[in-house]
Design a protein around this motif. Structure first.
Motif, mmCIF file in Angstrom:
data_model
loop_
_atom_site.group_PDB
_atom_site.id
_atom_site.type_symbol
_atom_site.label_atom_id
_atom_site.label_comp_id
_atom_site.label_asym_id
_atom_site.label_seq_id
_atom_site.Cartn_x
_atom_site.Cartn_y
_atom_site.Cartn_z
ATOM 1 N N ASN A 174 12.236 80.808 75.432
ATOM 2 C CA ASN A 174 11.191 79.924 75.950
ATOM 3 C C ASN A 174 9.972 80.708 76.428
ATOM 4 O O ASN A 174 8.842 80.212 76.380
ATOM 5 N N PRO A 183 8.670 70.803 81.413
ATOM 6 C CA PRO A 183 10.133 70.791 81.305
ATOM 7 C C PRO A 183 10.695 69.538 80.638
ATOM 8 O O PRO A 183 11.605 69.636 79.822
ATOM 9 N N SER A 187 12.734 69.646 77.178
ATOM 10 C CA SER A 187 14.119 69.190 77.133
ATOM 11 C C SER A 187 14.310 68.116 76.063
ATOM 12 O O SER A 187 15.324 68.097 75.369
ATOM 13 N N TYR A 236 14.454 74.553 83.102
ATOM 14 C CA TYR A 236 13.079 74.763 82.674
ATOM 15 C C TYR A 236 12.105 74.660 83.842
ATOM 16 O O TYR A 236 11.087 75.361 83.877
ATOM 17 N N ALA A 237 12.382 73.800 84.805
ATOM 18 C CA ALA A 237 11.530 73.716 85.989
ATOM 19 C C ALA A 237 11.604 75.006 86.797
ATOM 20 O O ALA A 237 10.593 75.481 87.334
#
Length: 320
Positions: A174, A183, A187, A236-237
């Motif tokens: 990423n 995010p 996702s 991802y956050a």
């Protein structure tokens, strides 16, 4: 609460639910084919992400060919590869062995971050990674009596380690994206690509001719809603707020979660060496959080005081 500390919280929660995939995969492997379970996981999770995007009004980003290629590689490695290899490995080996192997994820991910992303982590961060690795080794060292009657398989363990390599690539690829993707959108893309990549192999498994257990189906539902939906968002956050090598360290929480859930759900007994390993992992993460925040503030203050002292000295010399 600083952005970095908030990122630590997100990453910790994400890795806790990742550890729960060991128990879920153990149940799934005994009642569903691997690609069928993987496709079902994403078929459940994908509409959830689409719904969240519609409710929040989040748009899909415009991406170049390079970014789309990286996303396909991420989905193939981490989404499909990790899930299928983990389920296949858990069908052959024990949850305790899987927890130990999952503990190698911090080292694998850190190596990818340093080699592939060309990051230069500080010595303190490398020390924290080593401490987390020591905790994993402590979990691996168990008395013979603790292993009595346990299920072991060299092939199963090899499949789980291959899943860890896939997860390491998934986590850190990423960082190679040129376009910053929120995010939720990321996702959604990952889940949709995972479904597209797994549905064709699932058809060749002919699941309609295979006996399916209700426990396996419910385990897939859990896998889809918690580690997939909640885990993707949390990871991802958090990864957006820290470096790749810092994020890699938090993967040490996955074996801790796996061991605890193995005790609660599967009734396994935790040895003193496993408790020592858990303590080392938590100490490594706590030390990294301190070094990333408190020590950084201390160094900045020291630098400011040094600068002021030099300025005062120069002013004194000018007066002379």
């Amino acid at each position: 609460m600083s952005d970095r500390f908030l990122g630590y919280v997100y990453l910790a929660l994400a890795m806790i639910v990742v550890g729960s995939t060991v128990v879920a995969s153990k149940v799934i492997g005994s009642g569903l084919p691997v690609f069928t379970a993987t496709a079902l996981r994403f078929a459940i999770a994908f509409p959830c992400f689409l719904f969240l995007m519609r409710v929040t009004g989040a748009p899909l980003p415009r991406l170049g060919k390079r970014d789309w290629l990286l996303l396909v590689l991420q989905a193939g490695a981490g989404s499909v590869g990790y899930t299928t290899l983990l389920i296949a490995g858990m069908h052959l080996t024990s949850a305790a062995d899987a927890a130990v192997i999952i503990g190698t994820l911090p080292i694998v991910s850190a190596a990818i971050a340093i080699v592939l992303l060309r990051e230069r982590p500080q010595a303190s961060l490398l020390l924290a990674v080593l401490l987390a690795g020591a905790g994993v080794l402590s979990i691996a060292v168990r008395a013979d009596g603790a292993n009595a009657g346990a299920q072991h398989s060299l092939l199963g363990n090899a499949l789980i380690f291959a899943a860890i390599v896939c997860e390491g690539l998934f986590i850190l690829l990423n960082k190679c994206l040129k376009t910053a993707i929120p995010p939720l959108a990321l996702s959604t893309i990952m889940t949709g690509l995972g479904l597209a990549l797994s549905i064709i192999p699932a058809v060749f498994e002919m699941p309609w001719q295979t006996p399916v257990t209700s426990k396996a189906v419910w385990a897939v539902v859990y896998y889809a809603m918690v580690p997939t939906v909640a885990g993707f968002l949390l990871w991802y956050a958090g990864a957006a707020k820290v470096s790749g090598s810092e994020a890699a360290l938090f993967t040490a929480l996955a074996p801790v979660s796996a061991v605890v859930l193995a005790v609660v759900v599967l009734g396994e007994v935790v040895s003193s060496s496993q408790l020592t390993g858990i303590a080392c992992v938590l100490l490594a993460i706590g030390g990294m959080a301190f070094l990333g925040n408190g020590a950084l503030v201390f160094l900045k203050k020291t630098k400011n005081l040094t600068t002021e002292a030099r300025r005062d000295r120069d002013n004194t010399e000018n007066l002379k």
